[in-house]
Design a protein around this motif. Sequence first.
Motif, short mmCIF file in Angstrom:
data_model
loop_
_atom_site.label_atom_id
_atom_site.label_comp_id
_atom_site.label_asym_id
_atom_site.label_seq_id
_atom_site.Cartn_x
_atom_site.Cartn_y
_atom_site.Cartn_z
N GLU A 262 -1.44 -5.15 2.38
CA GLU A 262 0.18 -4.22 2.13
C GLU A 262 -0.24 -3.02 3.09
OE1 GLU A 262 1.90 -1.87 -1.51
OE2 GLU A 262 0.17 -3.37 -1.92
N VAL A 263 -1.27 -2.31 2.81
CA VAL A 263 -1.27 -1.06 3.64
C VAL A 263 -1.25 -1.03 5.23
CG1 VAL A 263 -2.91 0.83 4.12
CG2 VAL A 263 -2.57 0.33 1.72
N GLU A 266 2.51 -2.25 6.19
CA GLU A 266 3.33 -0.98 6.16
C GLU A 266 3.20 0.25 7.04
OE1 GLU A 266 2.92 0.42 1.88
OE2 GLU A 266 4.19 -1.10 1.28
N SER A 267 1.88 0.22 7.35
CA SER A 267 1.48 1.29 8.58
C SER A 267 1.97 1.06 9.77
CB SER A 267 -0.28 1.28 8.45
OG SER A 267 -0.65 0.50 9.32
N ALA A 269 4.81 0.17 11.09
CA ALA A 269 6.19 0.97 11.25
C ALA A 269 5.92 2.16 11.55
CB ALA A 269 6.94 0.93 10.08
N THR A 270 5.01 3.18 10.79
CA THR A 270 4.59 4.54 11.15
C THR A 270 4.18 4.45 12.62
OG1 THR A 270 4.34 4.94 8.60
CG2 THR A 270 3.39 6.24 10.47
N TYR A 498 -4.91 -6.37 10.62
CA TYR A 498 -3.79 -6.96 9.83
C TYR A 498 -4.09 -8.40 9.66
CZ TYR A 498 1.24 -7.65 8.30
OH TYR A 498 2.36 -7.68 7.60
#
Length: 731
Positions: A262-263, A266-267, A269-270, A498
């Motif tokens: 999950e982390v 989501e990272s 995109a940043t 990932y």
Amino acid sequence: MKKKNIRILSIALITAGVFSSCSDQFLQDKKNYDNANADSYNYYSGALARVADIYMWCLPDANADPSWKYNSTGLADTQAKSTEEYSGFGVFVDPDAELTYQQGNNPVPDYFHGSSGNIQTMVWGRIRNCNDVIRGITNSTLTQEEKSKLLGQVYFFRAWCYYNLVKWYGGVPIIKEVQEIVSGSVVPRSTTKECVDFICEDLDLSAELLAPFTTNGGWTSSDFGRVTSGTALALKGRLLLLYASPVFNRKNDVTRWEKAYEVIGESIATLNACGYGLYNENNPGANASGWANIFSTVEGNSEAVFVTLYNTLASASSADFSKNNAWENGIRPSNTLGGGGKTPSAMLVDMFPMSDGKKPGSTTTYTKLASSEISYDSEAPFLNRDPRFYRTFAFPGVRWKFSGDPRNEKNNNPYNGSEYELWNYVWYTTETDRDNVESGSTYGADNLLGNAKGFYIRKRSDDADVNSPRYRYEAANGFKYSANPYIELRYAEVLLNYAEAACGAGHMDIAVEQLKKIRTRVGYTGDCGLQSNLLSDQAACMAAVLYERQVELAYEGKRFDDLRRWMLFDGGVEKVAGAPDSWTLTGWGGNTCTYLGFTPLNGQRRDNLEFRVNNSNKNGLGGKEWAIGGTNPDPLYGVATRPAAIDLTKDLSTQQTGLKNFYATYLTRKKKKGDAYTSDKGEKYMKFYPKYYLLGLYQGAQNANATLKQTIGWGDYVNGGANGTYDPLAE
């Protein structure tokens, strides 16, 4: 990097030196040794200088062996020599020397403490330095924007320091404030989970504070190399992947994999918002030249998530700061006036994929992965390999261009840099040496002579066929003054992290998608050589991810951490003395090696390889030196006509046959001693003791802080050598 960039940072470093100077006398007198006067933080230039000092002390260094201060970066160090990348028995796999906690008794490397007496020579001094800067900036009169911009960077480095402790020891003392130097200033070891949570908090805060400055494409070019929100979240993902791995997750708690998945997901995109991505993603170039270009590009390098920059200056001056990367000089052959080259193990050379993306059929590990239908010819290992093979290794008969001319009266190499071809086949002067695997009396072509390597590491080379060189070539110094960057964490690793987390969480489709991105970048198409059952077979999928990591990240300092994380020296089956039942590996069928189809490294050995002149040509014997106007010592001189060396700027399909025929006619592969032999010529084999997965404290750390509990499996210095009681796996 451009000279202007290093200069900006260096002026700050020089200023910081005034603030951070600290003598032993301050420590002995237990006086306040804060690194700067509080008022200095009220000026942005002063606060910036202190942050620059943090960079100086905490950035990875491509030139340094692993220590309390630096991580492994791909050199032939004690960690890398405990993997498939090099041979020679690093301290972690030496079968004759078990590590202990004791000084003078083959002590375990000390990554926990360092040297007492000066904050600049110890692990906790770096952390104290971070805490001092956090306090100073927080309490300053700087604007909130200025504080956020600076604090975001410092919180990252405090997390980085702790990450490098936790990956070795599990739980360590958590110190968030500047402590006074008094006897009561001691903090016990926290649990591993508490440390992981603390590091994540720092990294989340770092990402939040830096977001306004870095998530709109990253820093401006003058600040390239500073950490960003993406850097912070990428390290968080690496940390959570470590925590989900077997070394800390013996029961295979899937919630840890799901959290990492999950982390990291989501990272991304940043990271993209900070300007990161696969460099040359849509431009593989000839034979993965786009991939090779990653390691010599600074401005515009979207791959460089966490990077250390260098310059070509020869010495420090009042206006600038000398900082050279020694890697290029170290890998270049001696007849280029380089440092002599680095030798890969034959194990890794033979293990690299074939051109269809599958492992060679001769490879006895990764048995759950399909073997290539292309036959592997160990007598011509350059034939039909993964594009990254040619950018990772150099071998007899390959072009390796550079900017410079090494030819002089003492160097009979016939090539200048623009035409340079590596012909490192070798010969011996006696039949005894020729037939002795341990003989070091090797002589190489083109004036390599006694400095020849059988194979060379080429990875991360500043290849003049790929980019404009970042070194300043000098006849007296070769490639010494190099400004090549060192990338500690690159975008491809984020995708591999990932993929691994996705696989562990049961999302094999996402894992395969990441592997395809990695392989497409180097020229693969379609299924990219990945077998179809990776979508349904979790073990095979995880094996494919780890194999891809081994290939993509070779000689970047990552392999030893991967081997430890996955307990691949023995599969996690050997027991640590005194360990509770919770240490028993119950996930992955109780054996990670069996689960993955990976042959344990324990019980194996790594040798090297070379191609010597075969016995059909003057019995493979030649001379020792090449005197000007004298006889050429090369036994193939006047006998063999060399084919055109393989030119990686061109299609390989039409070039390999000629070189293969040359090998078949004139050369033979010889096993060359890598790992040690016994006195009676018996082979020795790797032995990684199970207690090494979670390191114990060297006695110096406990001597400095007697309240520190020793790790289970290691002798406790403050309790007369009794078994340690600290459990890194307890929550």
